[in-house]
Design an enzyme around this catalytic site. Structure first.
Site, PDB file in Angstrom:
ATOM      1  N   GLU A  90      -2.241  -7.225   7.301  1.00  0.00           N
ATOM      2  CA  GLU A  90      -0.915  -7.158   7.896  1.00  0.00           C
ATOM      3  C   GLU A  90      -0.852  -8.029   9.149  1.00  0.00           C
ATOM      4  O   GLU A  90      -1.890  -8.346   9.746  1.00  0.00           O
ATOM      5  CB  GLU A  90      -0.579  -5.699   8.243  1.00  0.00           C
ATOM      6  N   HIS A 135       0.825  -1.213   0.000  1.00  0.00           N
ATOM      7  CA  HIS A 135       0.000   0.000   0.000  1.00  0.00           C
ATOM      8  C   HIS A 135       0.861   1.266   0.000  1.00  0.00           C
ATOM      9  O   HIS A 135       2.050   1.252   0.347  1.00  0.00           O
ATOM     10  CB  HIS A 135      -0.918   0.008   1.220  1.00  0.00           C
TER      11      HIS A 135
END
Length: 214
Positions: free
Chosen positions: A84, A11
């Protein structure tokens, strides 16, 4: 020969990244202005690729990163399995000596082979691998999706890459990453093997002007 091309990206930048704050799966942060610029630069560079599907984690920062492609009408699916790693009860806190030492010792333990060691109230790399595998299996079960885009996170990417290339988790840190970097991977359905084409590529970001605050 049936093949799948996988464009795997991290990201774009968040304010937490800018400030050096650890953000795991428990911190659902948004891209900052620089992160939005990175996302736009990646879109401009790769909008010509005929993506059949976009896969992201459930966290907003990955979905923002590929928003330009989603607006084109490309089908999108999000999975918690791509989130994550959970860094536990310390994530989201301002950097301090105690936490920095804790994270350093944790990563050192992982490098030494203790990949089942979890962060306090968080996950281990082994936990992350276990939740990623069903997502990988889902993706590979769709050979008609020839080109796919996956947006996820730094540590989670490292875990994923070792899994794809059949490596032990102690090799995680061999895979460098930065915000909006690209790993391009090819998968052969004939051999059942992955091959690395592009690693930690940021050439699509080189035309961006570095913010004055950096």
């Amino acid at each position: 020969m049936k093949r799948k091309s996988i464009y795997l990206i991290r990201h774009g930048e968040t304010d937490f990244n800018r400030r050096g704050v650890v953000q795991g799966s428990g911190v659902d942060s948004l891209l900052n202005e620089w992160g939005e610029a990175q996302a736009a630069a990646f879109f401009n560079a790769y909008q010509h690729v005929p993506f059949d599907k976009i896969y992201t984690s459930n966290l907003k920062r990955t979905q923002q990163t590929v928003r330009g492609f989603i607006k084109l009408g490309i089908p999108h699916e999000s999975y918690a399995g791509l989130n994550e790693i959970s860094w536990g009860n310390r994530e989201g806190r301002e950097p301090n000596t105690g936490d920095n030492n804790y994270y350093r010792e944790l990563v050192t333990a992982w490098k030494s082979g203790q990949v089942d060691l979890a962060a306090e109230e968080g996950e281990s790399p082994l936990h992350v691998r276990e939740r990623q595998i069903p997502v990988i299996e889902t993706i590979l079960s769709r050979p008609h999706e020839r080109n796919i885009l996956i947006a996820m996170h730094g540590r989670a990417m490292r875990v994923l890459l070792t899994t794809l290339f059949d490596q032990p988790l102690v090799k995680m840190d061999d895979y460098e990453h930065s915000n909006l970097c690209l790993y391009k991977i090819n998968y052969s359905y004939d051999t059942g093997k992955f091959e690395l084409d592009v690693s930690n590529d940021i050439t699509h970001l080189l035309s961006l002007e570095i913010p004055q605050t950096l």
